[in-house]
Design a protein around this motif. Structure first.
Motif, PDB file in Angstrom:
ATOM      1  N   MET A 174     -17.116  -7.409   2.192  1.00 20.79           N
ATOM      2  CA  MET A 174     -15.763  -7.544   2.735  1.00 20.79           C
ATOM      3  C   MET A 174     -14.739  -6.783   1.894  1.00 20.79           C
ATOM      4  SD  MET A 174     -15.966  -8.971   5.576  1.00 20.79           S
ATOM      5  CE  MET A 174     -14.218  -9.107   5.895  1.00 20.79           C
ATOM      6  N   ALA A 175     -14.993  -6.612   0.597  1.00 23.76           N
ATOM      7  CA  ALA A 175     -14.074  -5.872  -0.266  1.00 23.76           C
ATOM      8  C   ALA A 175     -13.899  -4.441   0.232  1.00 23.76           C
ATOM      9  CB  ALA A 175     -14.568  -5.888  -1.704  1.00 23.76           C
ATOM     10  N   VAL A 176     -14.966  -3.877   0.788  1.00 26.55           N
ATOM     11  CA  VAL A 176     -14.891  -2.528   1.354  1.00 26.55           C
ATOM     12  C   VAL A 176     -13.879  -2.519   2.495  1.00 26.55           C
ATOM     13  CG1 VAL A 176     -16.194  -0.753   2.607  1.00 26.55           C
ATOM     14  CG2 VAL A 176     -17.252  -1.985   0.694  1.00 26.55           C
ATOM     15  N   PHE A 177     -13.950  -3.526   3.360  1.00 28.06           N
ATOM     16  CA  PHE A 177     -12.993  -3.612   4.480  1.00 28.06           C
ATOM     17  C   PHE A 177     -11.570  -3.793   3.977  1.00 28.06           C
ATOM     18  CE2 PHE A 177     -10.405  -6.564   6.955  1.00 28.06           C
ATOM     19  CZ  PHE A 177     -10.092  -5.736   8.016  1.00 28.06           C
ATOM     20  N   TYR A 178     -11.359  -4.720   3.039  1.00 28.78           N
ATOM     21  CA  TYR A 178     -10.007  -5.004   2.555  1.00 28.78           C
ATOM     22  C   TYR A 178      -9.369  -3.748   1.949  1.00 28.78           C
ATOM     23  CZ  TYR A 178     -11.359  -9.891   3.122  1.00 28.78           C
ATOM     24  OH  TYR A 178     -11.786 -11.094   3.635  1.00 28.78           O
ATOM     25  N   LYS A 179     -10.136  -3.018   1.154  1.00 29.88           N
ATOM     26  CA  LYS A 179      -9.599  -1.799   0.538  1.00 29.88           C
ATOM     27  C   LYS A 179      -9.259  -0.773   1.613  1.00 29.88           C
ATOM     28  CE  LYS A 179     -10.410   1.816  -2.867  1.00 29.88           C
ATOM     29  NZ  LYS A 179      -9.340   2.555  -2.293  1.00 29.88           N
ATOM     30  N   ARG A 180     -10.165  -0.592   2.562  1.00 31.42           N
ATOM     31  CA  ARG A 180      -9.923   0.382   3.629  1.00 31.42           C
ATOM     32  C   ARG A 180      -8.690  -0.006   4.455  1.00 31.42           C
ATOM     33  NH1 ARG A 180     -13.928   0.738   8.434  1.00 31.42           N
ATOM     34  NH2 ARG A 180     -12.454  -0.799   9.132  1.00 31.42           N
ATOM     35  N   PHE A 181      -8.569  -1.304   4.765  1.00 30.31           N
ATOM     36  CA  PHE A 181      -7.426  -1.758   5.554  1.00 30.31           C
ATOM     37  C   PHE A 181      -6.117  -1.493   4.812  1.00 30.31           C
ATOM     38  CE2 PHE A 181      -4.376  -4.878   7.113  1.00 30.31           C
ATOM     39  CZ  PHE A 181      -4.483  -4.693   8.477  1.00 30.31           C
ATOM     40  N   LEU A 182      -6.096  -1.797   3.507  1.00 32.01           N
ATOM     41  CA  LEU A 182      -4.890  -1.546   2.712  1.00 32.01           C
ATOM     42  C   LEU A 182      -4.591  -0.057   2.613  1.00 32.01           C
ATOM     43  CD1 LEU A 182      -5.266  -4.166  -0.140  1.00 32.01           C
ATOM     44  CD2 LEU A 182      -3.625  -4.187   1.747  1.00 32.01           C
ATOM     45  N   ASP A 183      -5.611   0.774   2.467  1.00 38.18           N
ATOM     46  CA  ASP A 183      -5.403   2.223   2.394  1.00 38.18           C
ATOM     47  C   ASP A 183      -4.833   2.769   3.698  1.00 38.18           C
ATOM     48  OD1 ASP A 183      -6.326   2.265  -0.200  1.00 38.18           O
ATOM     49  OD2 ASP A 183      -8.355   2.958   0.329  1.00 38.18           O
TER      50      ASP A 183
END
Length: 196
Positions: free
Chosen positions: A142-151
């Motif tokens: 999920m950390a991959v998703f959170y970082k991508r969403f913030l970017d």
């Protein structure tokens, strides 16, 4: 039902708790379907909005989409033009904030669900396990998703922060003007009374 409860060793308190949980689950399912239809209709506020009071602000329950509590600011009886501008700006800021976070939260939920579904598909898993429960990804995945969403939303958040600061400085400036005006009025009223 009481015989079954006694046979299973349930106390009345536990039985009441189980009944309440089943009622809350049913209500939750209805609320989820209401939220889904609200998502289709766009951001909305609670249907219950009392008229502005002259004595108190009204703060409502958190909105299920924006997670913000709606506020209706009081309208003083002898509201000056400057106080009216301040109240209007504060209310507009509340509404603007609600709209932004409703859109942001809906976008986040939609993207998160799509990400989870795609990751499960890559892993060859269905969305539900053998017992019918929804599958979840690990915190690292999920950390991959959170970082991508913030970017992806970096510019949107930066613009939101700029506008938020601009609005708060304007509100603070108007509040200072209102406070100074009230102080000036009280000083001149005391001065006028002392001369009579």
């Amino acid at each position: 039902m009481a015989v079954r409860a006694a046979a299973e060793g349930l106390t009345w308190r536990r039985l009441r708790c189980l009944r309440m949980q089943s009622v809350m689950a049913a209500v939750g399912r209805r609320e989820c379907s209401k939220v889904a239809t609200q998502q289709d209709a766009g951001p909305q506020r609670s249907k219950f909005r009392p008229a502005p009071s002259s004595t108190h602000d009204w703060i409502g329950p958190p909105n299920p989409l924006s997670n913000l509590r709606p506020v209706i600011y009081r309208v003083p009886e002898n509201e000056s033009e400057l106080e009216g501008r301040l109240r209007t700006l504060r209310q507009d800021t509340e509404d603007w904030n609600h709209r932004f976070w409703t859109k942001q939260n809906l976008s986040f939920s939609k993207d998160k669900d799509a990400f989870i579904a795609s990751q499960l598909k890559v892993q060859g898993l269905s969305e539900r396990d053998g017992q019918g429960r929804r599958r979840a990804l690990s915190s690292e995945e999920m950390a991959v998703f959170y970082k991508r969403f913030l970017d992806i939303n970096k510019e949107r958040h930066a613009n939101y922060n700029k506008e938020w600061y601009r609005r708060n400085f304007a509100i603070t400036f108007l509040m200072a003007r209102v406070a100074l005006g009230n102080q000036w009025r009280s000083v001149t009223n005391k001065h006028n009374r002392s001369q009579t």
